[in-house]
Motif scaffolding. Structure first.
Motif, PDB file in Angstrom:
ATOM      1  N   LEU A  43       0.819  -1.202   0.000  1.00 57.15           N
ATOM      2  CA  LEU A  43       0.000   0.000   0.000  1.00 57.15           C
ATOM      3  C   LEU A  43       0.858   1.259   0.000  1.00 57.15           C
ATOM      4  CD1 LEU A  43      -2.765  -1.047   2.576  1.00 57.15           C
ATOM      5  CD2 LEU A  43      -2.772  -1.266   0.086  1.00 57.15           C
ATOM      6  N   SER A  44       2.176   1.073   0.058  1.00 55.99           N
ATOM      7  CA  SER A  44       3.138   2.185  -0.038  1.00 55.99           C
ATOM      8  C   SER A  44       4.225   1.806  -1.033  1.00 55.99           C
ATOM      9  CB  SER A  44       3.732   2.502   1.340  1.00 55.99           C
ATOM     10  OG  SER A  44       2.728   2.922   2.245  1.00 55.99           O
ATOM     11  N   PRO A  45       3.874   1.676  -2.309  1.00 50.95           N
ATOM     12  CA  PRO A  45       4.821   1.155  -3.301  1.00 50.95           C
ATOM     13  C   PRO A  45       5.914   2.160  -3.641  1.00 50.95           C
ATOM     14  CG  PRO A  45       2.828   1.911  -4.382  1.00 50.95           C
ATOM     15  CD  PRO A  45       2.573   2.029  -2.899  1.00 50.95           C
ATOM     16  N   PHE A  46       7.088   1.636  -3.929  1.00 46.35           N
ATOM     17  CA  PHE A  46       8.174   2.462  -4.468  1.00 46.35           C
ATOM     18  C   PHE A  46       8.443   2.005  -5.893  1.00 46.35           C
ATOM     19  CE2 PHE A  46      12.611   3.144  -5.591  1.00 46.35           C
ATOM     20  CZ  PHE A  46      12.726   4.506  -5.359  1.00 46.35           C
ATOM     21  N   TRP A  47       8.396   2.966  -6.830  1.00 42.01           N
ATOM     22  CA  TRP A  47       8.681   2.659  -8.226  1.00 42.01           C
ATOM     23  C   TRP A  47      10.033   3.256  -8.657  1.00 42.01           C
ATOM     24  CZ3 TRP A  47       3.430   4.357  -7.343  1.00 42.01           C
ATOM     25  CH2 TRP A  47       2.486   3.338  -7.461  1.00 42.01           C
ATOM     26  N   GLY A  48      10.223   4.534  -8.437  1.00 40.74           N
ATOM     27  CA  GLY A  48      11.482   5.170  -8.806  1.00 40.74           C
ATOM     28  C   GLY A  48      11.762   5.129 -10.295  1.00 40.74           C
ATOM     29  N   GLU A  49      10.714   5.153 -11.115  1.00 46.44           N
ATOM     30  CA  GLU A  49      10.905   5.038 -12.577  1.00 46.44           C
ATOM     31  C   GLU A  49      10.837   6.420 -13.222  1.00 46.44           C
ATOM     32  OE1 GLU A  49       8.853   1.936 -14.564  1.00 46.44           O
ATOM     33  OE2 GLU A  49       8.837   0.617 -12.813  1.00 46.44           O
ATOM     34  N   GLU A  50      11.729   6.629 -14.175  1.00 48.07           N
ATOM     35  CA  GLU A  50      11.891   7.954 -14.780  1.00 48.07           C
ATOM     36  C   GLU A  50      11.777   7.856 -16.293  1.00 48.07           C
ATOM     37  OE1 GLU A  50      14.884  11.799 -14.315  1.00 48.07           O
ATOM     38  OE2 GLU A  50      15.261   9.935 -13.236  1.00 48.07           O
ATOM     39  N   TYR A  51      11.116   8.845 -16.888  1.00 51.29           N
ATOM     40  CA  TYR A  51      10.911   8.860 -18.331  1.00 51.29           C
ATOM     41  C   TYR A  51      11.161  10.270 -18.868  1.00 51.29           C
ATOM     42  CZ  TYR A  51       8.028   5.009 -16.588  1.00 51.29           C
ATOM     43  OH  TYR A  51       7.573   3.915 -15.910  1.00 51.29           O
TER      44      TYR A  51
END
Length: 793
Positions: A49-57
């Motif tokens: 319920l507290s996801p970390f993605w850290g994805e950049e575009y």
């Protein structure tokens, strides 16, 4: 003068998301949309319920884009994914702050009436006859409407309002691209002038109709310049519903970059100054463009600047001298060798930019879950010592092949990087010759390779394209332990036994055994002859013959009329270069078919309903006779689809005669599945999106865009440069003082040391002034053309 527009988007993390699964958790992922097009999908973070993605575009955009939206969904194995919420950012909101957006933003509920997309084509006329004024609204067609039915289509009709009157068009079934070509006439009624409103609705046999969007024109527009053309559909005006954080929030970083790019010749003087900067003494440099940039740029901006500089110098074949210049400045300014290249300096960022079955393991007693091991064992609850010993065996078992792969990779390291590391090695060795600093020359290199490359790749393989999904929490913890161990090896064991992580002690014997191998690896890495470096500018970094993307795709047969849709797609291996798109049955297959990239006229998505298959794209080509041919390709997921779309659009970007519109469906059963037109040669019903691409390191170099960004950065420091070198109140600039300085009478400073920075500052200020004038001239020309209208073009 060309204009460029791009978005830097980072989906960082979420918090306090609602639970959508019966387990009391969710499996969230995020979709990024620009206007109506999905441009990216993050990985799914399972049971969080507290996801970390850290994805950049980096998203390259058309200049007329309107909004950016983020949708958070919960992935379900069975049935449709659940929508959690959305965030919508208008172009104006993003552009309001030049630094962009960097904050937590609450998710809002997804209101179907607000989820509108597409455009409508109208031709409105105001007529007058003996009976009074009449409004004639010619409703021609609409495109890219939102799908409201379970089949992925809609049954649209238009409703026209003027004053108290309203009329409707016919309903066209099962299409998002309706063609009405109907004229509706409404008579003016007594009273104040009324606006014209055109609404689109999806007709439903059961229940209420679904709203598709609207356009509205005020009375003054109708009287002065009656609307004619394509108009973007808008939702009903209403205040944005704030969920008050009940749906959770996303932390986002978004920045819009827009600029005007001058012709190349205007940037040549600044490019020459930058190239000259790296040839001079870095230690004493204070007024060159690079020195000014380093003083001015802080924080996250350094990453952007480093990226632009490295690309710019690559394009001039001078990446090695740039890195040597920056590292020499850093080494000269460093007094404590233990802090060398450990900060986010321009040198660190430039070097960083130049390089990009589950088992339970745990050594930290505070994090050990003995119950986890009990669930896979029939021998009762194990002790901490048992878990530690078992974990140690697993970790050393994984670390052995990792170290072997690293120390055996010398031959796979790019030559330009090896030369840069060699120069760094020599510079550090000269600056710290003392025996007690023997390891500093190794640490300077390993600080980049191990701290900023190998360890991060192990910790987050998704961000380095080593896997499609983020690891689950258990695997992530194992990767963290491995990354810590690799980082310790890169530090040559200098921090072992210190700090808070004393529980890593069981690994120390293995780590110490690996240090001598790492030193030998680094010695081999810098043992390279500078004459081996290939000459010429690195603009050929992406040569026409170089493969920029490859992999398996499903290709539709040209004439599959006798086959069911799913069997009409055959698995083929594709290669894309700057010259051809080729394919064969497998990578080893000798016989290949190919399509010249120069023949490509459009690369677009295909509606799922065309073949009842997801993630399909089309490549439209034109043969020598002028006939168009379409190849349909299916990808395995939305990210692979976006990557192939982006790569093909970039490769075909220089092609002339690009299509402005195409069919997002297929011609089947004697009609187009999208707009229902019966003619195979019917004009395309949807706009093409050739300007929407994803930025990555393999992009062709664009020196004009890179130098334009450098110019903008230098403008920020122009006043500071003037104060420092030209308008210093403590400096006597009279002829007598200059003569005194020239004769050597000035105490405490060499005349050349004072003259060189002033001369460099004067040259730089002059170049910036010339670019200012060029931008003003081009802007005036654009304003004059706009004032003249179409005749001015």
């Amino acid at each position: 003068m060309a204009k460029s527009s791009s978005l830097n988007v980072r989906v960082v993390e979420g918090r306090a998301l609602p639970a959508k699964d019966v387990s009391g958790s969710s499996d969230p992922y995020c979709i990024v949309k620009v206007d109506d097009e999905v441009v990216a999908r993050t990985a799914t973070v399972w049971r969080s319920l507290s996801p970390f993605w850290g994805e950049e575009y980096t998203i390259h955009l058309p200049l007329d884009f309107h909004h950016l939206a983020f949708y958070v969904l919960d992935e379900d194995t069975v049935g449709h994914d659940d929508i959690i919420g959305k965030i919508s950012l208008s172009r104006e909101a993003i552009a309001a702050d030049p630094r962009g957006i960097d904050s937590w933003i609450n998710l809002s509920r997804v209101d179907p009436d607000a989820e509108v997309q597409g455009e409508i084509c109208l031709d409105v006329q105001m007529l007058e006859d003996a009976r009074g004024r009449c409004l004639r609204c010619h409703v021609l067609q609409a495109r890219d409407l939102a799908p409201r039915d379970i089949t992925g289509t809609s049954d649209p009709f238009a409703r026209v309002f003027w004053g108290s009157q309203s009329l409707e068009t016919s309903t066209i079934k099962k299409t998002r691209f309706p063609h009405w070509d109907e004229v509706l006439e409404l008579r003016e009624m007594p009273g104040a002038p009324a606006p014209l409103r055109v609404e689109l609705w999806d007709w439903d046999m059961v229940g209420k109709n679904d709203f598709l969007g609207m356009v509205e024109f005020p009375p003054q527009v109708l009287q002065q310049n009656a609307p004619s053309g394509w108009f973007r559909l808008l939702p009903f005006p209403r205040a944005e519903e704030d969920s008050g954080g009940t749906l959770g929030a996303l932390r986002l970083k978004v920045r819009l970059l827009e600029d005007r790019i001058l012709p190349s010749r205007y940037y040549q003087p600044l490019t020459e100054l930058l190239m000259e900067s790296v040839l001079g003494p870095a230690e004493e440099d204070a007024a060159s463009p690079l020195a000014v940039l380093e003083e001015l740029t802080l924080g996250d901006c350094r990453q952007d600047l480093a990226t632009k500089l490295v690309k710019l110098f690559l394009g001039q074949g001078q990446a090695g001298p740039l890195l040597d210049y920056l590292t020499r400045r850093e080494v000269t300014r460093t007094t404590d060798p233990n802090t060398l290249f450990r900060s986010n300096s321009l040198a660190s960022k430039a070097m960083e930019q130049f390089m990009k079955e589950k088992k339970y393991m745990e050594l930290d007693p505070c994090k050990m879950d003995l119950g986890r091991t009990r669930r896979i064992s029939f021998k009762g609850a194990p002790s901490e010592e048992h878990v530690r010993d078992a974990s140690l065996g697993l970790l050393t078992g994984y670390l052995g092949p990792i170290v072997e792969a690293i120390v055996g990779s010398v031959g796979r390291c790019p030559l330009a990087m090896r030369l840069a590391f060699k120069q760094l090695h020599q510079c550090v060795e000269e600056h710290f010759p003392q025996a007690e600093h023997e390891d500093v020359k190794y640490l300077a290199i390993s600080g980049f390779l191990f701290l900023r490359f190998f360890a991060p790749a192990i910790l987050t393989p998704k961000l380095f394209d080593l896997r499609d999904q983020h690891a689950d929490p258990q695997t992530s913890r194992s990767l963290l332990l491995l990354a810590k161990a690799v980082q310790s090896i890169g530090n040559l064991g200098q921090q072992l036994g210190q700090g808070k992580e004393l529980w890593m002690a069981p690994l120390h014997p293995f780590l110490l055994q690996s240090i001598s191998r790492v030193r030998h690896f680094l010695d081999q890495l810098v043992d390279v002859d500078e004459e081996e470096e290939a000459g010429g500018p690195a603009r050929a970094l992406v040569a026409p013959s170089v493969i920029v993307r490859e992999g398996y795709l499903l290709k539709r047969k040209e004439e599959p009329a006798s086959l069911a849709t799913r069997f009409a797609f055959k698995k083929r291996y594709f290669w894309l270069s700057g010259e051809t798109l080729s394919y064969s049955k497998s990578p080893e297959w000798q016989m290949r078919s190919s399509v010249p990239v120069s023949h490509i006229r459009a690369v677009e998505r295909v509606d799922e309903g065309a073949f009842q298959l997801p993630h399909v794209m089309q490549v439209v080509t034109q043969d020598a006779a002028g006939a168009l041919h379409t190849t349909y390709l299916q990808c395995k997921n939305v990210n692979e689809l976006n990557q192939w779309l982006s790569a093909l659009r970039k490769a075909s970007a220089p092609n002339p005669d690009k299509l402005a519109a195409c069919h997002p469906g297929a011609f089947r059963s004697s009609r187009w599945t999208c707009c229902l037109q019966a003619e195979r040669s019917a004009a395309g019903c949807s706009r093409t999106h050739s300007a929407v691409t994803l930025g990555d390191w393999s992009d062709p170099l664009d020196p004009d865009a890179e130098i334009q960004m450098v110019y903008r950065r230098l403008l920020l420091g122009r006043d500071q440069l003037r104060m420092k070198f030209q308008e210093d109140p403590n400096t006597d600039s009279s002829p007598e003082a200059d003569a005194e300085k020239s004769s050597g009478a000035t105490e405490g400073a060499c005349p050349d040391a004072l003259a060189r920075p002033r001369e460099a500052a004067a040259r730089l200020l002059e170049v910036l002034a010339d670019l200012d004038r060029a931008h003003e001239e081009f802007q005036q020309r654009e304003q004059q053309k706009a004032a003249l209208g179409p005749l001015g073009h």
